[in-house]
Design a protein around this motif. Structure first.
Motif, PDB file in Angstrom:
ATOM      1  N   VAL A  29       0.841  -1.202   0.000  1.00  0.00           N
ATOM      2  CA  VAL A  29       0.000   0.000   0.000  1.00  0.00           C
ATOM      3  C   VAL A  29       0.873   1.248   0.000  1.00  0.00           C
ATOM      4  O   VAL A  29       0.543   2.254  -0.653  1.00  0.00           O
ATOM      5  CB  VAL A  29      -0.952  -0.015   1.213  1.00  0.00           C
ATOM      6  CG1 VAL A  29      -1.744   1.290   1.298  1.00  0.00           C
ATOM      7  CG2 VAL A  29      -1.920  -1.188   1.110  1.00  0.00           C
ATOM      8  N   GLN A  30       1.985   1.224   0.721  1.00  0.00           N
ATOM      9  CA  GLN A  30       2.906   2.367   0.690  1.00  0.00           C
ATOM     10  C   GLN A  30       3.426   2.614  -0.722  1.00  0.00           C
ATOM     11  O   GLN A  30       3.500   3.768  -1.175  1.00  0.00           O
ATOM     12  CB  GLN A  30       4.079   2.120   1.643  1.00  0.00           C
ATOM     13  CG  GLN A  30       3.763   2.361   3.112  1.00  0.00           C
ATOM     14  CD  GLN A  30       4.996   2.185   3.978  1.00  0.00           C
ATOM     15  OE1 GLN A  30       5.767   1.250   3.825  1.00  0.00           O
ATOM     16  NE2 GLN A  30       5.190   3.111   4.909  1.00  0.00           N
ATOM     17  N   SER A  31       3.777   1.548  -1.417  1.00  0.00           N
ATOM     18  CA  SER A  31       4.252   1.699  -2.799  1.00  0.00           C
ATOM     19  C   SER A  31       3.149   2.269  -3.683  1.00  0.00           C
ATOM     20  O   SER A  31       3.401   3.109  -4.560  1.00  0.00           O
ATOM     21  CB  SER A  31       4.706   0.334  -3.344  1.00  0.00           C
ATOM     22  OG  SER A  31       5.786  -0.178  -2.600  1.00  0.00           O
ATOM     23  N   LEU A  32       1.924   1.829  -3.438  1.00  0.00           N
ATOM     24  CA  LEU A  32       0.794   2.332  -4.213  1.00  0.00           C
ATOM     25  C   LEU A  32       0.576   3.825  -3.953  1.00  0.00           C
ATOM     26  O   LEU A  32       0.264   4.596  -4.881  1.00  0.00           O
ATOM     27  CB  LEU A  32      -0.460   1.522  -3.866  1.00  0.00           C
ATOM     28  CG  LEU A  32      -1.700   1.698  -4.743  1.00  0.00           C
ATOM     29  CD1 LEU A  32      -2.491   0.394  -4.763  1.00  0.00           C
ATOM     30  CD2 LEU A  32      -2.595   2.817  -4.214  1.00  0.00           C
ATOM     31  N   ALA A  33       0.762   4.261  -2.697  1.00  0.00           N
ATOM     32  CA  ALA A  33       0.598   5.682  -2.364  1.00  0.00           C
ATOM     33  C   ALA A  33       1.639   6.529  -3.077  1.00  0.00           C
ATOM     34  O   ALA A  33       1.342   7.619  -3.568  1.00  0.00           O
ATOM     35  CB  ALA A  33       0.697   5.879  -0.855  1.00  0.00           C
ATOM     36  N   VAL A  34       2.874   6.033  -3.137  1.00  0.00           N
ATOM     37  CA  VAL A  34       3.928   6.763  -3.844  1.00  0.00           C
ATOM     38  C   VAL A  34       3.600   6.834  -5.331  1.00  0.00           C
ATOM     39  O   VAL A  34       3.761   7.881  -5.987  1.00  0.00           O
ATOM     40  CB  VAL A  34       5.287   6.086  -3.609  1.00  0.00           C
ATOM     41  CG1 VAL A  34       6.368   6.733  -4.480  1.00  0.00           C
ATOM     42  CG2 VAL A  34       5.681   6.157  -2.144  1.00  0.00           C
ATOM     43  N   LYS A  35       3.122   5.734  -5.881  1.00  0.00           N
ATOM     44  CA  LYS A  35       2.762   5.694  -7.301  1.00  0.00           C
ATOM     45  C   LYS A  35       1.616   6.646  -7.605  1.00  0.00           C
ATOM     46  O   LYS A  35       1.588   7.309  -8.646  1.00  0.00           O
ATOM     47  CB  LYS A  35       2.378   4.264  -7.676  1.00  0.00           C
ATOM     48  CG  LYS A  35       2.009   4.083  -9.136  1.00  0.00           C
ATOM     49  CD  LYS A  35       1.667   2.623  -9.408  1.00  0.00           C
ATOM     50  CE  LYS A  35       1.273   2.418 -10.874  1.00  0.00           C
ATOM     51  NZ  LYS A  35       0.936   0.990 -11.143  1.00  0.00           N
ATOM     52  N   ALA A  36       0.653   6.729  -6.659  1.00  0.00           N
ATOM     53  CA  ALA A  36      -0.522   7.580  -6.890  1.00  0.00           C
ATOM     54  C   ALA A  36      -0.186   9.057  -6.813  1.00  0.00           C
ATOM     55  O   ALA A  36      -0.879   9.886  -7.429  1.00  0.00           O
ATOM     56  CB  ALA A  36      -1.607   7.238  -5.875  1.00  0.00           C
ATOM     57  N   LEU A  63      -4.801  16.601  -3.502  1.00  0.00           N
ATOM     58  CA  LEU A  63      -4.450  15.186  -3.681  1.00  0.00           C
ATOM     59  C   LEU A  63      -3.097  14.893  -3.041  1.00  0.00           C
ATOM     60  O   LEU A  63      -2.938  13.891  -2.315  1.00  0.00           O
ATOM     61  CB  LEU A  63      -4.404  14.853  -5.175  1.00  0.00           C
ATOM     62  CG  LEU A  63      -3.895  13.452  -5.542  1.00  0.00           C
ATOM     63  CD1 LEU A  63      -4.873  12.391  -5.055  1.00  0.00           C
ATOM     64  CD2 LEU A  63      -3.675  13.329  -7.054  1.00  0.00           C
ATOM     65  N   SER A  64      -2.113  15.758  -3.279  1.00  0.00           N
ATOM     66  CA  SER A  64      -0.776  15.561  -2.700  1.00  0.00           C
ATOM     67  C   SER A  64      -0.825  15.630  -1.180  1.00  0.00           C
ATOM     68  O   SER A  64      -0.191  14.814  -0.494  1.00  0.00           O
ATOM     69  CB  SER A  64       0.197  16.604  -3.234  1.00  0.00           C
ATOM     70  OG  SER A  64       0.456  16.398  -4.601  1.00  0.00           O
ATOM     71  N   ASN A  65      -1.574  16.598  -0.648  1.00  0.00           N
ATOM     72  CA  ASN A  65      -1.695  16.699   0.805  1.00  0.00           C
ATOM     73  C   ASN A  65      -2.319  15.433   1.394  1.00  0.00           C
ATOM     74  O   ASN A  65      -1.864  14.910   2.408  1.00  0.00           O
ATOM     75  CB  ASN A  65      -2.535  17.921   1.182  1.00  0.00           C
ATOM     76  CG  ASN A  65      -1.757  19.223   1.124  1.00  0.00           C
ATOM     77  OD1 ASN A  65      -0.640  19.303   1.612  1.00  0.00           O
ATOM     78  ND2 ASN A  65      -2.348  20.253   0.520  1.00  0.00           N
ATOM     79  N   GLY A  66      -3.369  14.939   0.736  1.00  0.00           N
ATOM     80  CA  GLY A  66      -4.032  13.739   1.242  1.00  0.00           C
ATOM     81  C   GLY A  66      -3.141  12.513   1.169  1.00  0.00           C
ATOM     82  O   GLY A  66      -3.096  11.699   2.105  1.00  0.00           O
ATOM     83  N   LEU A  67      -2.408  12.369   0.056  1.00  0.00           N
ATOM     84  CA  LEU A  67      -1.530  11.205  -0.091  1.00  0.00           C
ATOM     85  C   LEU A  67      -0.317  11.290   0.829  1.00  0.00           C
ATOM     86  O   LEU A  67       0.155  10.274   1.348  1.00  0.00           O
ATOM     87  CB  LEU A  67      -1.088  11.079  -1.547  1.00  0.00           C
ATOM     88  CG  LEU A  67      -2.198  10.670  -2.534  1.00  0.00           C
ATOM     89  CD1 LEU A  67      -1.667  10.668  -3.961  1.00  0.00           C
ATOM     90  CD2 LEU A  67      -2.761   9.290  -2.180  1.00  0.00           C
ATOM     91  N   ASN A  68       0.201  12.510   1.047  1.00  0.00           N
ATOM     92  CA  ASN A  68       1.305  12.667   2.001  1.00  0.00           C
ATOM     93  C   ASN A  68       0.858  12.272   3.401  1.00  0.00           C
ATOM     94  O   ASN A  68       1.598  11.618   4.147  1.00  0.00           O
ATOM     95  CB  ASN A  68       1.798  14.114   1.998  1.00  0.00           C
ATOM     96  CG  ASN A  68       2.567  14.467   0.736  1.00  0.00           C
ATOM     97  OD1 ASN A  68       3.009  13.575   0.006  1.00  0.00           O
ATOM     98  ND2 ASN A  68       2.704  15.758   0.467  1.00  0.00           N
ATOM     99  N   LYS A  69      -0.336  12.696   3.743  1.00  0.00           N
ATOM    100  CA  LYS A  69      -0.885  12.341   5.061  1.00  0.00           C
ATOM    101  C   LYS A  69      -1.057  10.831   5.176  1.00  0.00           C
ATOM    102  O   LYS A  69      -0.716  10.223   6.205  1.00  0.00           O
ATOM    103  CB  LYS A  69      -2.221  13.052   5.252  1.00  0.00           C
ATOM    104  CG  LYS A  69      -2.849  12.888   6.617  1.00  0.00           C
ATOM    105  CD  LYS A  69      -4.118  13.719   6.715  1.00  0.00           C
ATOM    106  CE  LYS A  69      -4.779  13.580   8.086  1.00  0.00           C
ATOM    107  NZ  LYS A  69      -6.019  14.404   8.166  1.00  0.00           N
ATOM    108  N   ALA A  70      -1.567  10.198   4.115  1.00  0.00           N
ATOM    109  CA  ALA A  70      -1.746   8.740   4.129  1.00  0.00           C
ATOM    110  C   ALA A  70      -0.408   8.025   4.249  1.00  0.00           C
ATOM    111  O   ALA A  70      -0.276   7.032   4.976  1.00  0.00           O
ATOM    112  CB  ALA A  70      -2.472   8.294   2.859  1.00  0.00           C
TER     113      ALA A  70
END
Length: 406
Positions: free
Chosen positions: A90-97, A314-321
């Protein structure tokens, strides 16, 4: 002295019976290889042997308990290993997203993939052992620990941890509550969490930040408001608890996307170009379940991102995730280390238990076992004595005055 014939026969019979009884007892000792046939043979040694036998039985039961504990911990370890692998994916997916060139359709595909990972995480959290008991439900081992709710999961178990007595003075936990494994995750950097307001119209992206001076940190709850535009952009900080600015950030402060924002012992950055009126929050870290983190990430991926401001959200949300996923992974790894330590302790206790079992066996041998050489020698001597007594009794019983009358 005259000896009556009846007395002679009675004495002879009694002596032969005594010799036969002793010989029979020695034969029983040889057959059982035990020195004591009854407690009467050695009351003190018999009592001590009973005590040691009981202790040996308890030690054997502890060995069984350790085996059961090892089996349970192995099942927990397998589940935690699966959770670790899943969180890393999931971490890899977050970086990809977090790639601005992806289309909405691409992000939707990633969201669908993440939904599959979320289902897998529910499966891991609701794993059972070989007896059908839920591993992470605490004492409520017959209740599925996690139930799906909108935006995350509800924990249905309790905070208990099942334990087994594995030695006279040690209990080992054979389970961990699902709350400790999947919900005990600190948000943000562990001290405070940064976030952007949903109404922001600029392209500001806030970092997770860090504590640079804990002694100078009176609060972790602030509101940062931006004003102006271009090179004239400023920000103002308000302590949410007091409504006042921190002493080292009084009044509007000049903003530069290349510089850290620091005050009150905290430091973070805001990249991009925040618009006038954009607000960011710093709040104390709290605990959040991995299910909510993944659910929030799915919602973030499915939110519209057709312009620069939406891409910043989107970046803020993914950074938080990403921060929260890292915290969840660290928590799972910490529990895996604890499980490994308990398994190592069981190995140590096994070695000590085996040594103790040998000591008990040696003590019982000293108390009960027969000295075979001495017993065989005694049996041979008793046999010869009995044979001699039988022959002498036969000769004596054959003597009669009538043998000489004639």
């Amino acid at each position: 002295m005259r000896i009556a014939t009846s007395t002679m026969y009675e004495a002879g019979t009694s002596q032969l019976g005594t010799l036969q009884s002793k010989m029979a007892r020695t034969q029983q000792q040889l057959a059982t290889q035990k020195r004591m046939l009854t407690a009467a043979d050695d009351p003190i040694a018999s009592a001590r042997a009973l005590e040691v036998t009981q202790s040996k039985s308890v030690n054997s039961q502890f060995a069984v308990n350790r085996q059961n504990a090892r089996s349970s911990l192995s099942e927990v370890e397998l589940s935690l290993t699966s959770a670790t692998t899943l969180l890393q994916d999931v971490q890899s997916l977050a970086v990809k997203a977090n790639n601005g060139v992806l289309s909405q359709a691409d992000r939707e595909s990633l969201a669908v993939e993440l939904e599959g990972h979320l289902e897998d995480m529910f499966g891991i959290a609701n794993n059972t052992d070989g007896s059908g008991n839920y591993l992470f439900a605490g004492f409520k081992s017959n209740t599925p620990p996690f139930a799906k709710v909108p935006g995350g999961a509800q924990y249905m178990g309790d905070q208990g941890g099942r334990q087994l007595q594995v030695s006279a003075a040690r209990q080992v936990g054979v389970s961990d509550s699902g709350s400790a494994v999947f919900e005990n995750n600190r948000t943000g950097n562990g001290t405070f969490v940064t976030s952007a307001r949903a109404a922001n119209t600029g392209t500001g992206v806030i970092s997770s930040g860090a504590v640079v001076n804990a002694a100078a940190m009176p609060s972790t709850a602030y509101e940062i408001t931006f004003a102006g535009s271009g090179s004239a952009t400023t920000y103002s900080v308000i302590d949410k608890k007091t409504g006042l600015p921190p002493p080292d950030a009084v009044g509007p402060q000049p903003y530069s996307p290349d510089q850290q924002i620091a005050f009150g012992g905290l430091s973070f950055s805001v990249k991009g170009n925040p618009a006038a009126g954009d607000k960011f929050d710093l709040d104390p870290s709290s605990k959040q379940s991995v299910f909510k983190t993944m659910s929030d990430m799915i919602a973030t991926l499915r939110a519209p991102a057709g312009n620069a401001a939406q891409l910043a959200q989107l970046s803020n949300g993914l950074n938080k995730a990403t921060e929260n996923l890292s915290s969840a992974l660290d928590n799972v790894l910490g529990i895996r280390a604890s499980v490994g330590a308990r398994q190592k302790e069981l190995d140590t206790l096994d070695a000590a238990g085996e040594d103790l079992d040998i000591q008990y066996a040696a003590t019982l041998s000293n108390l009960q076992d027969l000295d075979m050489v001495a017993a065989i020698t005694e049996f041979t001597q008793q046999q010869m004595t009995l044979e001699a007594a039988q022959k002498s009794f036969k000769s004596m019983s054959g003597l009669s005055l009538f043998n000489y009358i004639g």
